[in-house]
Design a protein around this motif. Structure first.
Motif, short mmCIF file in Angstrom:
data_model
loop_
_atom_site.label_atom_id
_atom_site.label_comp_id
_atom_site.label_asym_id
_atom_site.label_seq_id
_atom_site.Cartn_x
_atom_site.Cartn_y
_atom_site.Cartn_z
N ILE B 20 -7.04 -26.77 39.70
CA ILE B 20 -5.74 -26.48 40.32
C ILE B 20 -4.88 -27.74 40.23
N ILE B 21 -3.72 -27.60 39.65
CA ILE B 21 -2.76 -28.70 39.55
C ILE B 21 -1.56 -28.34 40.41
N ASN B 22 -1.17 -29.28 41.26
CA ASN B 22 -0.11 -29.01 42.22
C ASN B 22 1.19 -29.72 41.86
N CYS B 23 2.27 -29.17 42.36
CA CYS B 23 3.59 -29.73 42.10
C CYS B 23 4.49 -29.41 43.29
N ALA B 24 5.23 -30.40 43.75
CA ALA B 24 6.20 -30.19 44.82
C ALA B 24 7.60 -30.33 44.25
N TYR B 25 8.50 -29.51 44.72
CA TYR B 25 9.90 -29.66 44.30
C TYR B 25 10.76 -29.75 45.54
N SER B 26 11.90 -30.35 45.40
CA SER B 26 12.72 -30.59 46.59
C SER B 26 14.03 -29.82 46.59
N THR B 69 8.50 -21.37 50.65
CA THR B 69 8.63 -21.86 52.03
C THR B 69 8.40 -23.36 52.11
N VAL B 70 7.38 -23.82 51.39
CA VAL B 70 7.07 -25.25 51.40
C VAL B 70 7.44 -25.92 50.08
N LYS B 71 8.12 -25.19 49.23
CA LYS B 71 8.58 -25.72 47.94
C LYS B 71 7.43 -26.34 47.15
N HIS B 72 6.45 -25.49 46.89
CA HIS B 72 5.24 -25.94 46.23
C HIS B 72 4.89 -24.98 45.10
N LEU B 73 4.44 -25.57 44.02
CA LEU B 73 4.07 -24.83 42.81
C LEU B 73 2.68 -25.28 42.39
N SER B 74 1.85 -24.35 41.94
CA SER B 74 0.54 -24.76 41.46
C SER B 74 0.18 -24.01 40.19
N LEU B 75 -0.65 -24.65 39.41
CA LEU B 75 -1.17 -24.06 38.17
C LEU B 75 -2.69 -24.01 38.31
N GLN B 76 -3.22 -22.82 38.21
CA GLN B 76 -4.66 -22.66 38.26
C GLN B 76 -5.16 -22.32 36.86
N ILE B 77 -6.18 -23.06 36.42
CA ILE B 77 -6.80 -22.80 35.13
C ILE B 77 -8.24 -22.38 35.41
N ALA B 78 -8.58 -21.20 34.96
CA ALA B 78 -9.92 -20.67 35.21
C ALA B 78 -10.86 -21.05 34.07
N ALA B 79 -12.14 -21.27 34.44
CA ALA B 79 -13.20 -21.51 33.46
C ALA B 79 -12.75 -22.55 32.43
N THR B 80 -12.49 -23.75 32.91
CA THR B 80 -11.91 -24.77 32.04
C THR B 80 -12.78 -25.07 30.82
N GLN B 81 -12.08 -25.45 29.76
CA GLN B 81 -12.72 -25.76 28.48
C GLN B 81 -12.27 -27.16 28.05
N PRO B 82 -13.01 -27.79 27.17
CA PRO B 82 -12.62 -29.13 26.71
C PRO B 82 -11.18 -29.18 26.19
N GLY B 83 -10.73 -28.11 25.57
CA GLY B 83 -9.38 -28.06 25.04
C GLY B 83 -8.30 -28.04 26.10
N ASP B 84 -8.70 -27.88 27.34
CA ASP B 84 -7.72 -27.90 28.43
C ASP B 84 -7.36 -29.33 28.84
N SER B 85 -8.11 -30.31 28.35
CA SER B 85 -7.80 -31.70 28.66
C SER B 85 -6.43 -32.05 28.09
N ALA B 86 -5.53 -32.47 28.96
CA ALA B 86 -4.15 -32.76 28.55
C ALA B 86 -3.39 -33.24 29.78
N VAL B 87 -2.11 -33.54 29.57
CA VAL B 87 -1.22 -33.82 30.69
C VAL B 87 -0.41 -32.55 30.95
N TYR B 88 -0.34 -32.17 32.20
CA TYR B 88 0.36 -30.96 32.59
C TYR B 88 1.61 -31.34 33.39
#
Lengths: 116, 113
Positions: B20-26, B69-88
């Protein structure tokens, strides 16, 4: 090609020299963007072209930076009198649909600019 | 000023686990959000997007959640694989009629074999 093409992929220049970076967008894409990415940082918006409209230049950091888009296709980003703080990866992106799609951009691989 | 920010700059996940990668926006006026993936030496690649009138959207192995409500965004990646290694990167569009995106700093995801 099928994607956004940028050239050169790497550019090393001396402080004070001018540089030109080129972007070939995906054929048919009406919108073209330039972003700058410093090491370990996010993407900084520079300029946006949409069709025949006046470009949005609000992100250009100084008057040393300029960009053109000829014939609604190829774009050139020019940096005059380069400074060391200009060193970064310059990314070009294009998108198909005019305003209203929100921003599904297709990026090129970028030009790594190093100012010595 | 308005900004898009990330909670964690780096994240390591065991291969096969979920991430899970999180992100806040204002900017509460932002109405469109996008996640991009950037592999080394390449430009960012679109992963998934979500409009502000939605709170969840699913793709192939990825899910984006939006909590306005809390101005929050998340990205969930299921069953991660080596190819998912990156900057998001998360990005927001503060005006849906203008495609000028504001990007966050990015989270580096490393998948541990």
């Amino acid at each position: 090609g099928a994607g956004v093409s940028q050239s050169p992929s790497n550019k090393v220049t001396e402080k004070g020299k001018d540089v030109e970076l080129r972007c070939d967008p995906i054929s048919g894409h009406t919108a073209l963007y330039w972003y700058r990415q410093s090491l370990g940082q996010g993407l900084e918006f520079l300029i946006y072209f949409q069709g025949n409209s006046a470009p949005d230049k609000s992100g250009l950091p100084s008057d040393r930076f300029s960009a053109e888009r000829t014939g609604g296709s190829v774009s050139t980003l020019t940096i005059q009198r380069t400074q060391q703080e200009d060193s970064a990866v310059y990314l070009c992106a294009s998108s198909l649909v005019a305003g209203g799609t929100g921003g599904k951009l297709f990026f090129g691989s970028g030009t790594q600019l190093s100012v010595l | 000023g308005e900004s898009v920010g990330l909670h964690l700059p780096t994240l390591s996940v065991q291969e096969g686990d979920n991430s899970i990668i999180n992100c806040a926006y204002s900017n509460s006026a932002s109405d469109y959000f996008i996640w991009y993936k950037q592999e080394s030496g390449k430009g960012p690649q679109f992963i998934i997007d979500i409009r502000s009138n939605m709170d969840k959207r699913q793709g192939q192995r990825v899910t984006v959640l939006l909590n306005k409500t809390v101005k929050h965004l998340s990205l969930q990646i299921a069953a991660t694989q080596p190819g998912d290694s990156a900057v998001y990167f998360c990005a927001e569009n503060q005006n849906f009629g203008n495609e000028k995106l504001t990007f966050g700093t990015g989270t580096r995801l490393t998948i541990i074999p």
